[in-house]
Design an enzyme around this catalytic site. Sequence first.
Site, mmCIF file in Angstrom:
data_model
loop_
_atom_site.group_PDB
_atom_site.id
_atom_site.type_symbol
_atom_site.label_atom_id
_atom_site.label_comp_id
_atom_site.label_asym_id
_atom_site.label_seq_id
_atom_site.Cartn_x
_atom_site.Cartn_y
_atom_site.Cartn_z
ATOM 1 N N LYS A 163 0.872 -1.173 0.000
ATOM 2 C CA LYS A 163 0.000 0.000 0.000
ATOM 3 C C LYS A 163 0.910 1.224 0.000
ATOM 4 O O LYS A 163 1.916 1.250 0.706
ATOM 5 C CB LYS A 163 -0.856 -0.033 1.288
ATOM 6 C CG LYS A 163 -1.718 1.186 1.504
ATOM 7 C CD LYS A 163 -3.069 1.021 0.870
ATOM 8 C CE LYS A 163 -3.817 2.355 0.796
ATOM 9 N NZ LYS A 163 -4.743 2.384 -0.348
ATOM 10 N N ARG B 43 24.780 -0.085 9.091
ATOM 11 C CA ARG B 43 26.034 0.684 9.069
ATOM 12 C C ARG B 43 25.882 1.933 9.928
ATOM 13 O O ARG B 43 24.776 2.252 10.384
ATOM 14 C CB ARG B 43 26.318 1.129 7.628
ATOM 15 C CG ARG B 43 25.164 2.002 7.098
ATOM 16 C CD ARG B 43 25.455 2.732 5.825
ATOM 17 N NE ARG B 43 24.437 3.728 5.536
ATOM 18 C CZ ARG B 43 23.297 3.511 4.884
ATOM 19 N NH1 ARG B 43 22.990 2.294 4.443
ATOM 20 N NH2 ARG B 43 22.438 4.494 4.689
#
Length: 445
Positions: A201, A292
């Site tokens: 959606k 990261r």
Amino acid sequence: MFKKVLIANRGEIALRVIRTCKEMGISTVAVYSKADKESLHVRFADEAVCIGPASSAESYLSITKIMAAVEITNADAVHPGYGFLAENADFAEVCEEYGVKFIGPSASMIRSMGDKITAKETMIKAKVPVVPGSDGAVKTVKEGLKIAKKIGYPIILKATAGGGGKGMRIVYHEDEFEDQMDRAQQEASASFGNDTMYLEKFIEEPRHIEIQIIGDQHGNVVHLSERDCSIQRRHQKLLEESPSPFMDQKLRKKMGEAAIKAGKSINYEGAGTVEFLVDKYRKFYFMEMNTRIQVEHPVTEEVINRDLIKEQIKVAAGEELSGENYYPTLHSIECRINAEDPYHDFRPSPGYISSFHSPKGHGVRVDTHVYAGYSVPPYYDSMIAKLICKAETREECIKKMSRALDEFIIEGIKTTVPFHQQLMKDERFLSGNVTTKFMEDFELK
Ligand code: MV4
């Protein structure tokens, strides 16, 4: 603790990591391409190894070259920074096999978040809210049309290997479904060599709010509150702040808990970020997880008063976290200063910096590898500095940022400073009512 860390990166983040290593008594190795000989990360590291020509593929992206530099310098850990090899599971694996500590999560943790369908399935199992959509891959147009009809338009098609908005298409009506699916698959194929798509959606005018987490090797995962990164242009962030102007303590607690669940479900080790879309009803949905340290980590550092690189190194060395979450006590904003011309569609503007003066004063921080007399090479990312301000409140922080931007002198190249100066006076920005659509309606004067 590690004795010698090799920084497999360039620019401001390489310098940022070197600074923390120095403070921790760890010696540092810089790697650099021929185009980066004059960068400050090379000058400030204890040792520096040239790893190849300007081209990233033959230098910063070459696992072979980086490992050769690890071997000849006898480094016992590698910090990957962001970009380049930071989320390359093969690189983390080579480090694991070679016996050098990759400062970050394991190869398998990186892999579990690299593929978006796998990541989403993992989040569903962990009971982290996700956007309603297809149950895994959408294999045919016919199947996609059926699912889209059920969840209702608009929908968004996403590539499972995607990132940075590539291989993504919004579909407003079933008549355009087939066309958009073809295009998205072609793009995904060309960019990632993988055209597997899934469907969701489409959340209209969401905010991009991400939660910083950190996990240790003992099973603890804590959150360090949020950053609001809604001000983006073509999937490039321009400004980030913490706390989010949209946040309240109740939502922060809920999103923080969801982010911790996400981390714990994969036994996460290291610093990571769980990205969420937040709609106007304050409903939030998992978008992706970055395994990261991110460009915008300094705004978190400023509001919780912790050095995130130091935390990364400590958990990588096996230290245990206290188990406490961190909450903002100040407001911080980061403006990305890019070598780009904001008056001409933000086109790159590399070249010689004839004059450079950084803003200074209380609550002002500049993270940069450049200086007067430095030439910005055309081969890499255009970010040349991050201007980070902190103050007691958002209003004061914006005033400080405005003052600091006025003090920033960069001559010889075009930069995004004028864009940020206008942003600091923009009514909508000042009101804090910003969504990912903000830049579409923004006009530079
Ligand atoms: C969405 C979305 C709306 N609904 N997913 C953009 C990059 C990629 N990581 C996912 N993105 C989006 N996913 C659903 N179901 C809107 C975006 C999106 C966006 C997200 C964050 C920040 C800026 C954005 C700009 C355009 C679209």
